[in-house]
Design an enzyme around this catalytic site. Structure first.
Site, short mmCIF file in Angstrom:
data_model
loop_
_atom_site.label_atom_id
_atom_site.label_comp_id
_atom_site.label_asym_id
_atom_site.label_seq_id
_atom_site.Cartn_x
_atom_site.Cartn_y
_atom_site.Cartn_z
N CYS A 170 0.62 -1.17 -0.14
CA CYS A 170 0.08 -0.14 -0.02
C CYS A 170 0.85 1.25 -0.10
CB CYS A 170 -0.95 -0.09 1.26
SG CYS A 170 -2.35 1.16 1.19
N HIS A 203 -3.78 -4.47 -0.08
CA HIS A 203 -3.51 -5.47 0.99
C HIS A 203 -3.59 -7.01 0.70
CE1 HIS A 203 -3.19 -1.76 3.51
NE2 HIS A 203 -4.22 -1.29 2.76
N GLU A 219 -2.68 -8.79 2.74
CA GLU A 219 -2.81 -9.44 4.03
C GLU A 219 -4.33 -9.61 4.60
OE1 GLU A 219 -2.39 -5.08 5.02
OE2 GLU A 219 -1.66 -6.64 3.79
#
Length: 211
Positions: free
Chosen positions: A79, A183, A185
């Site tokens: 990001c 992202h 994650e």
């Protein structure tokens, strides 16, 4: 061991949790020796470009990051961590980025009625082959939260793109430097596979160095 660079970024814990889930030893640190001794390094980020660069300078991390790149250490920006690797951002005029990669970060266009910031899931196309996307089908969806997007100077390093009012360079790879605007994650199974692929790169690099 994976080192997550600690410069007071907002999404560090979610990245740590994902890497721990994947069986990695993880340390959150701003210690240069620890970072340079890691098998792989992650630069996460949520917030403003200028503030983040100031934090990196304050903590003496700019040269550490550049040393990681010089040593060809597997490095992943996420990001804002992607944006910081480039030269500049319209978000913070006059502030120089790390300049590890060539390109500019621009504000997403809002004249098409699209909501800014862009928050949500978008599909990826793969203009160039990238190691982060091994085993991932083109058209897979990942999760974005951003108001600014990358326009890389060299489109040959762009390994994933998406469309949100313009062509967003969503992921890049140059040498062992990788970065994602989205992202991983927070991107469910697809994101976990992307992180697994980064871990594999780090393991392969470690084996190569030990030979």
């Amino acid at each position: 061991m994976m080192a997550i660079i600690d410069y007071d970024a907002g999404n560090i814990k979610s990245v740590e949790k994902a890497l721990l889930f994947l069986g990695q030893d993880v340390v959150i640190t701003r210690d240069p020796e620890t970072i340079l001794g890691a098998d792989g390094v992650v630069l996460p980020g949520v917030g403003a470009f200028g503030d983040a660069m100031e934090k990196l300078r304050t903590y003496g991390l700019v040269q550490v990051i550049k040393q990681c790149v010089l040593e060809n250490k597997p490095f992943l920006g996420i990001c804002l961590g992607l944006q910081l690797l480039f030269e500049s951002s319209e978000e913070s005029p006059g502030v120089k980025g790390l300049g590890v990669l060539k390109g500019r970060v621009l504000r997403l266009p809002d004249e098409k009625g699209l909501k800014i910031p862009h928050i949500g899931w978008n599909d990826l196309s793969f203009p160039n082959q990238g190691r982060l996307f091994r085993g991932i089908q083109e058209g897979s969806y990942v999760y974005f939260v951003h108001s600014y997007y990358l326009k890389a100077a060299d489109e040959s390093i762009v390994t994933a793109a998406t469309d949100y009012g313009t062509c967003v360079h969503a992921s890049v790879e140059q040498g062992n430097v990788f970065a994602c605007q989205f992202h991983p994650e927070k991107s469910s199974d697809v994101g976990m596979q992307i992180l697994r692929n980064f871990i594999s790169v780090a393991e392969e690099s470690k084996c190569t160095q030990s030979e």
